[in-house]
Motif scaffolding. Structure first.
Motif, mmCIF file in Angstrom:
data_model
loop_
_atom_site.group_PDB
_atom_site.id
_atom_site.type_symbol
_atom_site.label_atom_id
_atom_site.label_comp_id
_atom_site.label_asym_id
_atom_site.label_seq_id
_atom_site.Cartn_x
_atom_site.Cartn_y
_atom_site.Cartn_z
ATOM 1 N N ASP A 93 -9.525 4.515 -4.653
ATOM 2 C CA ASP A 93 -9.209 3.729 -5.846
ATOM 3 C C ASP A 93 -9.142 2.256 -5.460
ATOM 4 N N LYS A 96 -7.721 -0.079 -6.829
ATOM 5 C CA LYS A 96 -6.469 -0.731 -7.215
ATOM 6 C C LYS A 96 -5.265 -0.254 -6.417
ATOM 7 N N VAL A 97 -5.257 1.016 -6.047
ATOM 8 C CA VAL A 97 -4.090 1.551 -5.324
ATOM 9 C C VAL A 97 -4.539 2.372 -4.129
ATOM 10 N N THR A 98 -3.659 2.466 -3.141
ATOM 11 C CA THR A 98 -3.937 3.248 -1.945
ATOM 12 C C THR A 98 -3.575 4.708 -2.172
ATOM 13 N N GLU A 100 0.417 2.546 -3.336
ATOM 14 C CA GLU A 100 0.767 1.125 -3.195
ATOM 15 C C GLU A 100 -0.388 0.250 -3.695
ATOM 16 N N THR A 101 -0.064 -0.970 -4.075
ATOM 17 C CA THR A 101 -1.087 -1.875 -4.589
ATOM 18 C C THR A 101 -2.035 -2.293 -3.467
ATOM 19 N N ARG A 102 -3.317 -2.050 -3.693
ATOM 20 C CA ARG A 102 -4.309 -2.392 -2.679
ATOM 21 C C ARG A 102 -4.486 -3.910 -2.603
ATOM 22 N N THR A 104 -6.334 -7.438 -2.260
ATOM 23 C CA THR A 104 -7.597 -8.035 -2.672
ATOM 24 C C THR A 104 -7.740 -9.394 -2.004
ATOM 25 N N THR A 117 -2.494 -3.032 2.057
ATOM 26 C CA THR A 117 -1.777 -3.255 0.803
ATOM 27 C C THR A 117 -1.414 -4.731 0.674
ATOM 28 N N THR A 118 -0.931 -5.109 -0.483
ATOM 29 C CA THR A 118 -0.519 -6.504 -0.673
ATOM 30 C C THR A 118 0.616 -6.880 0.273
ATOM 31 N N ALA A 151 -11.704 -6.067 -3.784
ATOM 32 C CA ALA A 151 -10.695 -5.109 -3.339
ATOM 33 C C ALA A 151 -11.057 -4.600 -1.946
ATOM 34 N N ASN A 171 -11.348 -2.005 -0.184
ATOM 35 C CA ASN A 171 -11.383 -0.568 -0.383
ATOM 36 C C ASN A 171 -12.411 0.116 0.507
#
Length: 314
Positions: free
Chosen positions: A14, A16-18, A22-24, A26, A237-238, A295, A297
């Motif tokens: 994803d 956006k998230v791991t 958690e918030t990935r 960018t 993550t952020t 992202a 990712n």
């Protein structure tokens, strides 16, 4: 691909998230300072672990034309990007018959030019040699060739690139040395040696050959971390920026893009030089805009760029 799934099951799915929710992280494009131009994936050799799968038969990235490269340079300049360096990569760039014109177009705009090459037979043909000599004389101090020399000793290098390839690359480097070209080397950390031992090995080689390359300088002797998709790597993550005390602006995709021409398609921009085939890093045919986000990712984002601290630029 199966090894990647086994090692990183549930990860990098994803943007956006791991996998842990958690918030990935960018990365924001602050402005293109290095514009990479991929001249095509065809290469005179097929290396065992080529990240872009270059070979004498792989034309998944077709030959880019000088006109297409020139149009991209125009568009990026009009968009206000602070470009200082043009990096050429492949495949082997010197196989592209229009490559000398691309070099000249970039130099004529005042940019520094970095060429990634194996310094083998394609570079040593008469036409490329004549073009290089002319351009290096016309634009002193603006042209650097970075030679892919995977190891400082022939056995390890040849195991990756084919028997005898080490000596052929050295012959090309000797020609560059004798004709006053600025050189750098790209090696790989694929042996069990600590980095200081690897750099010492390169230093001894450079001294023996009389190459004006500082093995202790990471800009002149780049030791790239291995991009092993079978190895488990953490997702970024952020929160990692603070934990690692790292500025996202230092990550390669904050200041670079790569122009590619996928077979049968119009030229487009990839966010990462390492991931030209992954659609989630395809930024489209339009000129990249300052402020666009990428992202992180992919395993390469973590191991190569964020944790490895590597950059393809000079």
């Amino acid at each position: 691909m199966k090894d990647q799934i086994d090692a990183n099951i549930g990860k990098f799915l994803d943007p956006k998230v791991t996998a842990k929710g958690e918030t990935r992280a960018t990365v924001t494009l602050t402005g293109i300072r290095t514009l990479w131009i991929n001249t095509g994936t065809l290469c005179n050799i097929a290396c065992s672990h080529c990240y872009i799968e270059s070979s004498p038969t792989n034309d998944a990235l077709a030959y880019l034309s000088a006109d297409e490269a020139r149009a991209a340079l125009d568009d990026v300049a009009r968009a206000g990007h602070p470009v200082t360096e043009i990096g050429f990569t492949g495949g082997e760039p010197f196989l592209n018959p229009q490559f000398p014109q691309m070099i000249e177009d970039a130099l004529a705009r005042g940019h520094d030019v970095l060429i990634l090459t194996n310094a083998m037979k394609p570079m040593m043909r008469l036409a490329p040699q004549e073009a290089l000599l002319r351009l290096n004389a016309a634009y002193p101090g603006k042209l650097t060739l970075r030679i892919s020399l995977d190891h400082y000793a022939a056995p390890a290098h040849d195991a990756e690139r084919g028997a005898g390839s080490f000596e052929v690359s050295l012959q090309g480097m000797r020609w560059l040395r004798d004709n006053g070209f600025a050189m750098a080397v790209a090696g790989r950390g694929f042996t069990d040696e600590p980095e200081d031992a690897v750099r010492a090995g390169y230093a001894a080689l450079f001294q023996t050959e009389g190459f004006d390359i500082d093995a202790a300088n990471p800009g002149q002797c780049v030791i790239f971390p291995e991009m092993d998709l079978s190895a488990e790597v953490p997702e970024i993550t952020t929160a990692c920026w603070g934990i690692l005390d790292k500025d996202p602006g230092d990550v390669m995709c904050a200041s670079s893009r790569m122009l590619v021409k996928r077979k049968g398609e119009a030229p487009s921009f990839a966010a990462c030089t390492l991931l030209p085939y992954d659609p989630q890093f395809d930024m489209g045919t339009q000129t990249p805009q300052i402020g666009e986000r990428v992202a992180l990712n992919h395993p390469h984002c973590a191991k190569f760029c964020v944790l490895g601290g590597a950059s393809c630029a000079a």
